[in-house]
Design a protein around this motif. Structure first.
Motif, PDB file in Angstrom:
ATOM      1  N   UNK A  95      36.857  28.533  31.682  1.00  0.00           N
ATOM      2  CA  UNK A  95      37.408  27.610  30.494  1.00  0.00           C
ATOM      3  C   UNK A  95      38.353  26.569  31.201  1.00  0.00           C
ATOM      4  N   UNK A  96      38.319  25.427  30.919  1.00  0.00           N
ATOM      5  CA  UNK A  96      38.994  24.317  31.580  1.00  0.00           C
ATOM      6  C   UNK A  96      40.495  24.247  31.335  1.00  0.00           C
ATOM      7  N   UNK A  97      40.966  23.225  31.492  1.00  0.00           N
ATOM      8  CA  UNK A  97      42.601  22.876  31.432  1.00  0.00           C
ATOM      9  C   UNK A  97      42.941  22.939  30.212  1.00  0.00           C
ATOM     10  N   UNK A  98      44.442  23.185  29.862  1.00  0.00           N
ATOM     11  CA  UNK A  98      44.871  23.063  28.703  1.00  0.00           C
ATOM     12  C   UNK A  98      44.337  23.737  27.205  1.00  0.00           C
ATOM     13  N   UNK A  99      44.157  24.904  27.462  1.00  0.00           N
ATOM     14  CA  UNK A  99      43.500  25.691  26.399  1.00  0.00           C
ATOM     15  C   UNK A  99      44.583  26.827  25.704  1.00  0.00           C
ATOM     16  N   UNK A 100      44.287  26.928  24.318  1.00  0.00           N
ATOM     17  CA  UNK A 100      45.017  27.723  23.661  1.00  0.00           C
ATOM     18  C   UNK A 100      44.092  28.597  23.045  1.00  0.00           C
ATOM     19  N   UNK A 101      44.167  30.078  23.366  1.00  0.00           N
ATOM     20  CA  UNK A 101      43.444  31.020  22.680  1.00  0.00           C
ATOM     21  C   UNK A 101      44.417  31.901  21.981  1.00  0.00           C
ATOM     22  N   UNK A 102      44.296  32.067  20.812  1.00  0.00           N
ATOM     23  CA  UNK A 102      45.260  33.064  19.787  1.00  0.00           C
ATOM     24  C   UNK A 102      44.641  34.467  19.890  1.00  0.00           C
ATOM     25  N   UNK A 103      45.591  35.248  19.435  1.00  0.00           N
ATOM     26  CA  UNK A 103      45.450  36.607  19.508  1.00  0.00           C
ATOM     27  C   UNK A 103      44.191  37.260  18.751  1.00  0.00           C
TER      28      UNK A 103
ATOM     29  N   UNK B 175      40.492  22.983  24.883  1.00  0.00           N
ATOM     30  CA  UNK B 175      39.963  24.035  23.878  1.00  0.00           C
ATOM     31  C   UNK B 175      41.074  24.817  23.194  1.00  0.00           C
ATOM     32  N   UNK B 176      40.988  25.047  21.696  1.00  0.00           N
ATOM     33  CA  UNK B 176      41.752  25.802  20.995  1.00  0.00           C
ATOM     34  C   UNK B 176      40.996  26.649  20.037  1.00  0.00           C
ATOM     35  N   UNK B 177      41.811  27.925  19.649  1.00  0.00           N
ATOM     36  CA  UNK B 177      41.067  28.624  18.795  1.00  0.00           C
ATOM     37  C   UNK B 177      42.203  29.065  17.650  1.00  0.00           C
ATOM     38  N   UNK B 178      41.800  29.819  16.614  1.00  0.00           N
ATOM     39  CA  UNK B 178      42.503  30.346  15.841  1.00  0.00           C
ATOM     40  C   UNK B 178      42.658  31.905  16.368  1.00  0.00           C
ATOM     41  N   UNK B 179      42.810  32.806  15.153  1.00  0.00           N
ATOM     42  CA  UNK B 179      42.919  34.131  15.328  1.00  0.00           C
ATOM     43  C   UNK B 179      41.641  34.788  15.157  1.00  0.00           C
ATOM     44  N   UNK B 180      41.235  35.959  15.889  1.00  0.00           N
ATOM     45  CA  UNK B 180      39.808  36.864  15.640  1.00  0.00           C
ATOM     46  C   UNK B 180      38.822  35.992  16.073  1.00  0.00           C
ATOM     47  N   UNK B 181      38.796  35.185  16.819  1.00  0.00           N
ATOM     48  CA  UNK B 181      37.459  34.206  17.061  1.00  0.00           C
ATOM     49  C   UNK B 181      36.548  35.076  18.212  1.00  0.00           C
ATOM     50  N   UNK B 182      35.321  35.092  17.786  1.00  0.00           N
ATOM     51  CA  UNK B 182      34.280  35.817  18.700  1.00  0.00           C
ATOM     52  C   UNK B 182      33.524  34.755  19.202  1.00  0.00           C
ATOM     53  N   UNK B 183      33.233  34.826  20.625  1.00  0.00           N
ATOM     54  CA  UNK B 183      32.140  33.847  21.072  1.00  0.00           C
ATOM     55  C   UNK B 183      31.508  34.708  22.374  1.00  0.00           C
ATOM     56  N   UNK B 184      30.090  34.769  21.925  1.00  0.00           N
ATOM     57  CA  UNK B 184      29.304  35.692  22.775  1.00  0.00           C
ATOM     58  C   UNK B 184      28.810  34.961  23.710  1.00  0.00           C
ATOM     59  N   UNK B 185      27.797  35.589  24.625  1.00  0.00           N
ATOM     60  CA  UNK B 185      27.355  34.967  25.878  1.00  0.00           C
ATOM     61  C   UNK B 185      26.406  34.164  25.911  1.00  0.00           C
ATOM     62  N   UNK B 186      26.289  33.407  27.051  1.00  0.00           N
ATOM     63  CA  UNK B 186      25.366  32.139  27.319  1.00  0.00           C
ATOM     64  C   UNK B 186      25.690  31.244  26.193  1.00  0.00           C
TER      65      UNK B 186
ATOM     66  N   UNK C 155      40.187  30.248  12.729  1.00  0.00           N
ATOM     67  CA  UNK C 155      40.071  31.780  12.715  1.00  0.00           C
ATOM     68  C   UNK C 155      38.791  32.418  12.062  1.00  0.00           C
ATOM     69  N   UNK C 156      38.528  33.580  12.648  1.00  0.00           N
ATOM     70  CA  UNK C 156      37.446  34.513  12.205  1.00  0.00           C
ATOM     71  C   UNK C 156      36.292  33.941  12.339  1.00  0.00           C
ATOM     72  N   UNK C 157      36.060  32.734  13.159  1.00  0.00           N
ATOM     73  CA  UNK C 157      34.640  32.185  13.369  1.00  0.00           C
ATOM     74  C   UNK C 157      33.974  33.047  14.258  1.00  0.00           C
ATOM     75  N   UNK C 158      32.584  33.282  14.208  1.00  0.00           N
ATOM     76  CA  UNK C 158      31.827  33.951  14.981  1.00  0.00           C
ATOM     77  C   UNK C 158      30.593  32.891  15.342  1.00  0.00           C
TER      78      UNK C 158
END
Length: 279
Positions: free
Chosen positions: A117-125, A139-150, A161-164
């Motif tokens: 992950x690059x600089x200045x990111x925000x990854x929520x719970x 990079x920024x996320x809401x809560x409960x985000x899932x990012x799978x491999x590759x 939030x809640x994005x898969x």
């Protein structure tokens, strides 16, 4: 009507309050034992109940200033009886039969690498990022985000939030993906794309019917997608096009066209909407 109690649990509590009696002259305040004629039916039945372990406690009635300390015998359960009614709060160890093929935890392949992950990111719970994921700056996320491999993600990307995001997905720069979006395997989202909340993309043309090569959507540069939209597999959304909210897209959308309705109708985009997305 008199109710005869069979057990101590059925028995209603007796009130110990006494009515106030004005003192008389030369009245003797010494304690006297009640005679048998003054005892109620409840008193007689309660005294005949088996009470194997009796203790004595002192009760003082503040309501009656003229009352004395009363010595009352109460029922005490046996030690074995007390232990038998105590709930067991211990949580049993989970055990599953071997034929159910249930396994806790995931072991990555030996050649897999932790996410970058690059600089200045925000990854929520409660967000989960798998191995073999590369993400750019801001990079920024809401809560409960899932990012799978590759999965490869560029700079200045927002994931709601809640994005898969399933595996093998490519996302460009300056992309805004709102909440509750589903992006399947083999999807491509280019730069400067907006995806509204609850958009659902698919990659299987004949789900669980025949063998079919999974082909996700291709959202080209500068496209804008409204909320609650649905896309069939292998659909391409052209550059600068707009998909209206609630549309079901079953065919590809040409560049700078508008898709609207269910199923979506394709019409040219008005000139005043042929401008880049501004985040």
């Amino acid at each position: 009507m008199v109710k005869f109690s069979q057990t101590l649990d059925d028995r209603q509590p007796r009130s110990r309050e006494k009515s106030y009696v004005p003192p008389r002259e030369n009245q003797n305040y010494s304690r006297q034992e009640p005679n048998a004629s003054s005892r109620s039916i409840d008193d007689i039945m309660y005294s005949r109940l088996p009470r194997p372990n009796q203790v004595q406690r002192t009760v003082y009635q503040e309501e009656n200033r003229y009352s004395d300390y009363d010595d009352e015998v109460i029922y005490v359960q046996h030690q074995t009886e007390r232990e038998s009614v105590q709930p067991d709060y211990r949580k049993p160890e989970l055990q599953f039969p071997a034929d159910q093929n249930i396994q806790f935890g995931v072991e990555y392949k030996p050649n897999s690498k932790p996410p970058v992950i690059g600089n200045n990111y925000t990854i929520r719970s409660n967000s989960i990022i798998y191995n073999d994921v590369v993400i750019g700056d801001n990079f920024r996320t809401g809560h409960n985000v899932v990012i799978r491999e590759n999965t490869n993600i560029g700079d200045d990307v927002l994931i709601g939030t809640n994005t898969v995001i399933e595996g093998d997905v490519i996302i460009g720069n300056d992309v805004s993906i709102q909440s509750n979006v589903y992006i399947p395997t083999n999807s491509v989202i280019e730069d400067n794309v907006f995806i509204g909340p609850c958009a659902c993309f698919t990659n299987d043309k004949y789900p669980v019917r025949i063998n079919y090569e999974l082909q996700g959507p291709k959202v080209r540069r500068g496209a804008s997608i409204g909320g609650n939209t649905t896309f069939l597999s292998n659909v391409e959304v052209g550059e600068g096009s707009i998909v209206a909210a609630g549309a079901i897209v079953i065919h590809s959308v040409p560049p700078f066209y508008l898709a609207i309705g269910t199923p979506a109708r394709i019409k040219p985009l008005p000139d005043h909407l042929k401008v880049p997305n501004r985040f």
